[in-house]
Design an enzyme around this catalytic site. Sequence first.
Site, PDB file in Angstrom:
ATOM      1  N   ASP A  63       3.256   0.231  29.699  1.00  0.00           N
ATOM      2  CA  ASP A  63       4.602  -0.351  29.599  1.00  0.00           C
ATOM      3  C   ASP A  63       4.602  -1.663  30.394  1.00  0.00           C
ATOM      4  O   ASP A  63       3.779  -1.828  31.297  1.00  0.00           O
ATOM      5  CB  ASP A  63       5.599   0.654  30.210  1.00  0.00           C
ATOM      6  CG  ASP A  63       7.011   0.403  29.712  1.00  0.00           C
ATOM      7  OD1 ASP A  63       7.198  -0.461  28.839  1.00  0.00           O
ATOM      8  OD2 ASP A  63       7.932   1.077  30.205  1.00  0.00           O
ATOM      9  N   LYS A  69      10.330   1.861  22.368  1.00  0.00           N
ATOM     10  CA  LYS A  69       8.901   1.529  22.449  1.00  0.00           C
ATOM     11  C   LYS A  69       8.112   2.716  23.022  1.00  0.00           C
ATOM     12  O   LYS A  69       7.100   3.126  22.460  1.00  0.00           O
ATOM     13  CB  LYS A  69       8.703   0.264  23.309  1.00  0.00           C
ATOM     14  CG  LYS A  69       9.410  -0.960  22.721  1.00  0.00           C
ATOM     15  CD  LYS A  69       9.215  -2.206  23.536  1.00  0.00           C
ATOM     16  CE  LYS A  69       9.977  -2.231  24.835  1.00  0.00           C
ATOM     17  NZ  LYS A  69      11.439  -2.182  24.683  1.00  0.00           N
ATOM     18  N   THR A  70       8.608   3.271  24.128  1.00  0.00           N
ATOM     19  CA  THR A  70       7.930   4.418  24.746  1.00  0.00           C
ATOM     20  C   THR A  70       7.973   5.620  23.804  1.00  0.00           C
ATOM     21  O   THR A  70       6.989   6.342  23.652  1.00  0.00           O
ATOM     22  CB  THR A  70       8.639   4.778  26.078  1.00  0.00           C
ATOM     23  OG1 THR A  70       8.795   3.573  26.827  1.00  0.00           O
ATOM     24  CG2 THR A  70       7.859   5.792  26.868  1.00  0.00           C
ATOM     25  N   ARG A 105      19.109   3.957  23.856  1.00  0.00           N
ATOM     26  CA  ARG A 105      19.210   4.461  25.235  1.00  0.00           C
ATOM     27  C   ARG A 105      20.642   4.362  25.748  1.00  0.00           C
ATOM     28  O   ARG A 105      21.143   5.255  26.414  1.00  0.00           O
ATOM     29  CB  ARG A 105      18.277   3.696  26.180  1.00  0.00           C
ATOM     30  CG  ARG A 105      18.396   4.239  27.606  1.00  0.00           C
ATOM     31  CD  ARG A 105      17.508   3.545  28.596  1.00  0.00           C
ATOM     32  NE  ARG A 105      16.120   3.761  28.264  1.00  0.00           N
ATOM     33  CZ  ARG A 105      15.174   2.851  28.414  1.00  0.00           C
ATOM     34  NH1 ARG A 105      15.491   1.649  28.875  1.00  0.00           N
ATOM     35  NH2 ARG A 105      13.944   3.127  28.113  1.00  0.00           N
ATOM     36  N   THR A 144       9.020  -6.422  26.879  1.00  0.00           N
ATOM     37  CA  THR A 144      10.304  -6.976  26.479  1.00  0.00           C
ATOM     38  C   THR A 144      10.121  -8.457  26.131  1.00  0.00           C
ATOM     39  O   THR A 144      11.018  -9.079  25.578  1.00  0.00           O
ATOM     40  CB  THR A 144      11.314  -6.869  27.637  1.00  0.00           C
ATOM     41  OG1 THR A 144      10.678  -7.330  28.831  1.00  0.00           O
ATOM     42  CG2 THR A 144      11.766  -5.445  27.820  1.00  0.00           C
TER      43      THR A 144
END
Length: 349
Positions: free
Chosen positions: A113, A68-69, A221, A162
């Site tokens: 975020d 997302k980031t 990640r 999330t």
Amino acid sequence: MVIDRVLSGDSRGEGEEQFNYALRPKRLEECIGQDNVRQKLAIAIQAARKRGEPLEHILFYGPPGLGKTTLAHVIANEMGAAIRVTSGPALTKQGDVMGLLSNIGTGDILFIDEIHRLSTPVEEFLYPAMEDFKVDFTVDSGLHAKTINFPLKRFTLIGATTRAGLLSAPLRGRFGILHHLEFYSPQELTQILRRSAVLLNLQADAGTLELIAQRSRGTPRIANRLLKRVRDYAQVKGAGRLTAKIVSDALRMEQIDELGLDELDRAFLRALATVYGGGPAGIEALAATLGEERDTLEDVVEPYLLQIGFVRRTKRGREITPEACRHLGLKIASPKGPLPQKELFEEDV
Ligand code: ADP
């Protein structure tokens, strides 16, 4: 029981941010996977650029570590825009938002975020900013309080969460584009690892990156983090090159099994199977049993267990599946009948 997780969803930790930054794709064409999201974004970006207008506000939702980031930064690069990064919990008062918005240029991006964690006053302050590009800012208080109407440049808000379900309907409704990020396939993760290995100047035998990809729970990640651990192991125990033995030894040391589950996943499943007889069990009860935060279980542990069909989420709580029991070598639990009324009301499932 708080377990140091290689699989944890957040990116904090020593050197982790820099490491993430180094491996983060900068352009849309460098991103791997999420084909549908990428295609739609490419169109939206091209259209906005053609019209010479800023992009609509965008919301990304999905489990941590899926990009997302990364996508927010990629969009800023593609639009040639500046990006300001903050998070829901960091914006405690209207003044915090005002500080960010008053300096933002036309077409620039504000990335928030964990946007589901905005306080209600801050969230309400954002509504006119998102809709009409203006804010009503209150200065002073009590008798001297004054509301100043402050025009803003046309900016793009990108929110990441999330849990889209925790976003209020008015906030959700103000995003023009909503994208759900999905877990990545092992093939996509292998491609991501191949790219990372090149960037890290790491030599890998054929098949070794696939081994890591299969144990990365569909999450870039985690894949990159495992690659880092395996690289350290290869440097200490081997000649720096990734071989099948080095990779499997390193992953064994991290206590990650062949499905990518770690100690906390297994503890979660074992508690469900043994303490709660297979379920249904409420998330609060499981969190208390494991001594973990409810949020960690909901954000980091459960999504993947649900995805691979090891846990079922029912109105009455979480239930373990026979596949999970088989994987753990446990006697297959048959989910219990209805919960006693008292438990039903206490538990928020
Ligand atoms: P999130 O914001 O969803 O928690 P991030 O954007 O921080 O996830 O992604 C975590 C890491 O995963 C990034 O540093 C990047 O290296 C990698 N990554 C994410 N998405 C991709 C992708 N599509 N292609 C390659 N690497 C990716």
